[in-house]
Write an enzyme that holds these catalytic residues in place. Structure first.
Site, PDB file in Angstrom:
ATOM      1  N   LYS A 211       0.838  -1.205   0.000  1.00  0.00           N
ATOM      2  CA  LYS A 211       0.000   0.000   0.000  1.00  0.00           C
ATOM      3  C   LYS A 211       0.874   1.256   0.000  1.00  0.00           C
ATOM      4  CE  LYS A 211      -1.937   2.878   2.895  1.00  0.00           C
ATOM      5  NZ  LYS A 211      -1.951   4.116   2.126  1.00  0.00           N
ATOM      6  N   GLY A 263       6.696   4.423   8.553  1.00  0.00           N
ATOM      7  CA  GLY A 263       5.831   5.592   8.726  1.00  0.00           C
ATOM      8  C   GLY A 263       5.981   6.156  10.117  1.00  0.00           C
ATOM      9  N   SER A 264       4.910   6.758  10.603  1.00  0.00           N
ATOM     10  CA  SER A 264       5.004   7.461  11.888  1.00  0.00           C
ATOM     11  C   SER A 264       4.991   6.474  13.061  1.00  0.00           C
ATOM     12  CB  SER A 264       3.833   8.429  12.018  1.00  0.00           C
ATOM     13  OG  SER A 264       2.629   7.714  12.011  1.00  0.00           O
ATOM     14  N   GLY A 268       2.713   3.135  13.820  1.00  0.00           N
ATOM     15  CA  GLY A 268       3.476   1.920  14.130  1.00  0.00           C
ATOM     16  C   GLY A 268       2.953   1.251  15.402  1.00  0.00           C
ATOM     17  N   GLU A 285       9.640   0.466  10.770  1.00  0.00           N
ATOM     18  CA  GLU A 285      10.673   1.505  10.606  1.00  0.00           C
ATOM     19  C   GLU A 285       9.959   2.826  10.800  1.00  0.00           C
ATOM     20  OE1 GLU A 285      12.371   4.403   9.398  1.00  0.00           O
ATOM     21  OE2 GLU A 285      12.536   3.632   7.347  1.00  0.00           O
ATOM     22  N   CYS A 319      13.170  10.219   7.633  1.00  0.00           N
ATOM     23  CA  CYS A 319      13.068   9.689   9.000  1.00  0.00           C
ATOM     24  C   CYS A 319      14.419   9.757   9.710  1.00  0.00           C
ATOM     25  CB  CYS A 319      12.533   8.275   8.981  1.00  0.00           C
ATOM     26  SG  CYS A 319      13.357   7.228   7.784  1.00  0.00           S
ATOM     27  N   GLU A 416       9.400  14.928  15.908  1.00  0.00           N
ATOM     28  CA  GLU A 416       9.794  14.932  14.503  1.00  0.00           C
ATOM     29  C   GLU A 416       9.055  16.077  13.792  1.00  0.00           C
ATOM     30  OE1 GLU A 416       8.616  11.294  12.546  1.00  0.00           O
ATOM     31  OE2 GLU A 416      10.606  11.028  11.713  1.00  0.00           O
TER      32      GLU A 416
HETATM   33  P1  NDP Z   1       1.594   7.674   8.616  1.00  0.00           P
HETATM   34  O1  NDP Z   1       2.349   6.837   9.563  1.00  0.00           O
HETATM   35  O2  NDP Z   1       0.176   7.989   8.908  1.00  0.00           O
HETATM   36  O3  NDP Z   1       1.627   7.021   7.156  1.00  0.00           O
HETATM   37  C1  NDP Z   1       2.478   5.989   6.719  1.00  0.00           C
HETATM   38  C2  NDP Z   1       1.688   4.957   5.921  1.00  0.00           C
HETATM   39  O4  NDP Z   1       0.782   4.263   6.778  1.00  0.00           O
HETATM   40  C3  NDP Z   1       0.824   5.552   4.815  1.00  0.00           C
HETATM   41  O5  NDP Z   1       0.764   4.663   3.735  1.00  0.00           O
HETATM   42  C4  NDP Z   1      -0.515   5.662   5.516  1.00  0.00           C
HETATM   43  O6  NDP Z   1      -1.598   5.769   4.631  1.00  0.00           O
HETATM   44  C5  NDP Z   1      -0.550   4.368   6.290  1.00  0.00           C
HETATM   45  N1  NDP Z   1      -1.476   4.352   7.437  1.00  0.00           N
HETATM   46  C6  NDP Z   1      -2.031   5.406   8.084  1.00  0.00           C
HETATM   47  N2  NDP Z   1      -2.806   4.962   9.110  1.00  0.00           N
HETATM   48  C7  NDP Z   1      -2.719   3.606   9.108  1.00  0.00           C
HETATM   49  C8  NDP Z   1      -3.265   2.574   9.930  1.00  0.00           C
HETATM   50  N3  NDP Z   1      -4.053   2.844  10.972  1.00  0.00           N
HETATM   51  N4  NDP Z   1      -2.966   1.284   9.657  1.00  0.00           N
HETATM   52  C9  NDP Z   1      -2.154   0.989   8.624  1.00  0.00           C
HETATM   53  N5  NDP Z   1      -1.601   1.923   7.810  1.00  0.00           N
HETATM   54  C10 NDP Z   1      -1.871   3.217   8.046  1.00  0.00           C
HETATM   55  O7  NDP Z   1       2.373   9.000   8.397  1.00  0.00           O
HETATM   56  P2  NDP Z   1       1.758  10.370   7.833  1.00  0.00           P
HETATM   57  O8  NDP Z   1       1.823  10.317   6.385  1.00  0.00           O
HETATM   58  O9  NDP Z   1       0.415  10.681   8.420  1.00  0.00           O
HETATM   59  O10 NDP Z   1       2.774  11.409   8.426  1.00  0.00           O
HETATM   60  C11 NDP Z   1       2.623  11.845   9.774  1.00  0.00           C
HETATM   61  C12 NDP Z   1       3.953  12.060  10.411  1.00  0.00           C
HETATM   62  O11 NDP Z   1       4.640  10.835  10.485  1.00  0.00           O
HETATM   63  C13 NDP Z   1       4.877  12.958   9.644  1.00  0.00           C
HETATM   64  O12 NDP Z   1       4.655  14.278   9.931  1.00  0.00           O
HETATM   65  C14 NDP Z   1       6.220  12.481  10.102  1.00  0.00           C
HETATM   66  O13 NDP Z   1       6.561  13.113  11.307  1.00  0.00           O
HETATM   67  C15 NDP Z   1       6.014  11.018  10.337  1.00  0.00           C
HETATM   68  N6  NDP Z   1       6.475  10.171   9.216  1.00  0.00           N
HETATM   69  C16 NDP Z   1       7.584   9.441   9.409  1.00  0.00           C
HETATM   70  C17 NDP Z   1       8.074   8.671   8.379  1.00  0.00           C
HETATM   71  C18 NDP Z   1       9.295   7.869   8.541  1.00  0.00           C
HETATM   72  O14 NDP Z   1       9.835   7.360   7.572  1.00  0.00           O
HETATM   73  N7  NDP Z   1       9.777   7.695   9.745  1.00  0.00           N
HETATM   74  C19 NDP Z   1       7.444   8.632   7.072  1.00  0.00           C
HETATM   75  C20 NDP Z   1       6.227   9.397   6.993  1.00  0.00           C
HETATM   76  C21 NDP Z   1       5.788  10.133   8.040  1.00  0.00           C
HETATM   77  P3  NDP Z   1      -2.037   7.250   4.133  1.00  0.00           P
HETATM   78  O15 NDP Z   1      -0.905   7.787   3.366  1.00  0.00           O
HETATM   79  O16 NDP Z   1      -3.192   7.008   3.286  1.00  0.00           O
HETATM   80  O17 NDP Z   1      -2.348   8.024   5.382  1.00  0.00           O
END
Ligand code: NDP
Length: 506
Positions: A211, A263-264, A268, A285, A319, A416
């Site tokens: 996804k 992701g966030s 996580g 991660e 990240c 972050e």
């Molecule tokens: P998210 O963690 O929400 O998004 C990462 C991925 O997870 C996206 O594909 C998202 O879908 C998906 N997702 C969201 N909610 C769920 C869930 N409940 N279950 C499974 N998958 C889910 O990050 P955001 O894009 O909202 O960013 C928010 C903050 O996170 C940023 O401001 C930053 O601080 C941090 N971040 C950190 C990253 C890293 O690599 N460490 C990468 C991205 C963000 P969708 O895109 O549709 O929301």
């Protein structure tokens, strides 16, 4: 009580604008950069993209589509299907069938040939991929062209080589795949994260449902086309654009055997709770707040380049960004002056211009988050220094900035920001630097700048961070494991360590 406008004005007053110094010799506009836009003529964009399930693009059972926009112009690039729970189920079924009937039975060397073929096709399309990545995500073309796309390709090449050598990676074990892997990736490195996830999984004999993030689904759609062109058996790779609910449906699907998430930290934690007790394997991660430590014996000009690269690369949407600068007190003034001078030369603007250093913020939502945290930094008493570069009239932008007078307890020093904003703190002794660097819930990466090799070993051993760079920053390689400690997650991606997440050992 102050009005919102008064508060905004007060904040404006608190900002120190970084102006470009007047050169000693005046050349007028003769030395200005001419525009150097990368052409987008060769890019074929569909108006509408379906879901990639069982080797075909199909209409979503959810009947929903969403728009993906160019964050630099706010223009709509395409409509993309949004996968609902029934679509997730169809993709998992396709992946399971492909796993049982084809992929897990294929000779490992043949599996490797398919992965190799994907790498070669990506190479052929690298220009198209780079342009699309910059248009959909806002990152400068020089980064998507020179970092994201070549590294994504390198991941496929590297893992293609492992497909028939897994018993050498894990000697004295029988090695078998796990089954269907659910993979969820963020918007900051869309193609690269897809490669980090898909390449090791399929090379080890698993099938995947991926996804992509809602704001950046397009290069994943091109990758789906590449899988078709490579004749990859249908169902080995399935790609489901969608929102958070799509990710949640994938995480909670009973027949998914492993979840890999980037992701966030908040999401996580939700995923960790959802998978607890289910027997699903999990790697996370997550976020980071890396310390970039500069000692007084460091080569200062190189360190300043490392600081710039550490925080302004990809607009700070990284990240492992070096978002906390820890500089030894004796050289702090020199480093900050050089940092200001360098920031004044950074060019922010059109991501497709080959001279652009800082592109657009990925989404309005992310821009709001950066603004909120920066306002909080000013309110908490830190001093904001900000480039006075021009802000383009449309799109989402935030100028390169840094904060001084930062206390360890400030939100900007602990959370972050995920934008082009650096927090600067000072230290006197190596022990103080280590103490401050580790005093954070995260532990993804760190940097150390010093002339002394022995000091590098001494300091890096004490850092609680998954990756520590010495006299460089943000360097990646598929052979090298990447991952975090503490709230930055667990599990490693890349290298032999990364393969471990995708195999059962007997
Ligand atoms: P998210 O963690 O929400 O998004 C990462 C991925 O997870 C996206 O594909 C998202 O879908 C998906 N997702 C969201 N909610 C769920 C869930 N409940 N279950 C499974 N998958 C889910 O990050 P955001 O894009 O909202 O960013 C928010 C903050 O996170 C940023 O401001 C930053 O601080 C941090 N971040 C950190 C990253 C890293 O690599 N460490 C990468 C991205 C963000 P969708 O895109 O549709 O929301």
């Amino acid at each position: 009580m102050a009005t919102v406008k008064e508060e905004q004005e007060a904040r404006e007053h608190a900002v120190r604008r970084i102006e470009r110094e007047k050169p000693a010799l005046e050349f007028g506009s003769a030395w200005d950069y001419a525009p150097a836009p990368e052409s987008r003529d060769h890019l074929r964009l569909e108006e509408r993209y379906g879901l990639f399930i069982g080797g075909k693009f199909v209409a979503p059972k959810s009947k929903k589509y969403f728009e993906t926009v160019n964050p630099a112009t706010e223009e709509t690039l395409a409509q993309v299907a949004e996968a609902g729970p029934a679509d997730v189920d169809a993709a998992v079924t396709a992946a399971e069938e492909a796993y049982r009937k084809r992929w897990s039975r294929l000779k490992p060397a043949d599996r490797g040939k398919y992965v190799y073929r994907i790498a070669r096709l990506l190479q052929e399309k690298s220009r198209e991929l780079a342009v699309l990545e910059s248009m959909d995500g806002g990152k400068p073309i020089k980064e998507s062209r020179d970092v994201d796309v070549p590294l994504a390709i390198a991941h496929f090449f590297y893992h293609a080589g492992w497909a028939d050598k897994l018993e050498y990676a894990f000697p004295r074990h029988t090695v078998s795949p796990i089954g269907v892997c659910g993979q969820i990736i963020p918007w900051n490195f869309p193609l690269l994260m897809a490669a980090w996830k898909i390449a090791p999984a399929i090379s080890c004999g698993n099938t995947v449902v991926l996804k992509p993030a809602e704001t950046t689904p397009l290069t994943a759609m091109l990758l789906a086309e590449v899988c078709q062109e490579a004749d990859l058996p249908p169902g080995v790779v399935n790609i489901l654009p969608g929102a958070g609910e799509t990710g949640a449906a994938l995480v909670n699907h009973a027949r998914v055997k492993k979840i890999a998430f980037t992701g966030s930290t908040d999401v996580g934690k939700i995923i960790q709770r959802a998978t607890a007790g289910t027997g699903k394997r999990l790697t996370l991660e997550l976020g980071g707040k890396a310390a970039n430590i500069v000692f007084e014996d460091a080569p200062i000009d190189q360190a300043v380049e490392g600081i710039i690269n550490g925080i302004y690369f990809n607009q700070g949407h990284v990240c492992c960004a070096g978002s906390r600068l820890l500089v030894q007190e004796s050289i702090a003034d020199t480093v900050l002056q050089k940092l200001s001078d360098r920031i004044a030369t950074l060019r922010m603007g059109d991501p497709l211009d080959k001279n652009t250093d800082v592109g657009a913020i990925n989404s309005k939502m992310q821009l709001d988050k950066i603004r909120e945290l920066v306002a909080c930094g000013v309110e908490e008493g830190a001093e904001l220094h900000q480039s006075s570069c021009a802000i383009p009239p449309k799109g989402f932008w935030f100028p390169p900035s840094f904060f001084t007078n930062v206390a360890q307890s400030h939100r900007i020093a602990r959370e972050e920001i995920f934008g082009p904003v650096l927090t600067v703190m000072t230290f006197r002794t190596p022990d103080e630097a280590i103490e401050k660097a580790n005093n954070i819930p995260y532990g993804l990466s760190a940097g150390v700048w010093t002339d002394k090799g022995s000091k590098i070993f001494q300091i890096t051993q004490k850092m609680r961070a998954g990756v520590v760079w010495a006299n460089t920053f943000n360097k990646f390689d598929p052979t090298s494991p990447f991952g975090g400690y503490k709230e930055s997650g667990f599990g490693r991606e890349g290298g032999v360590h990364g393969l471990r997440a995708y195999v059962e050992l007997g």
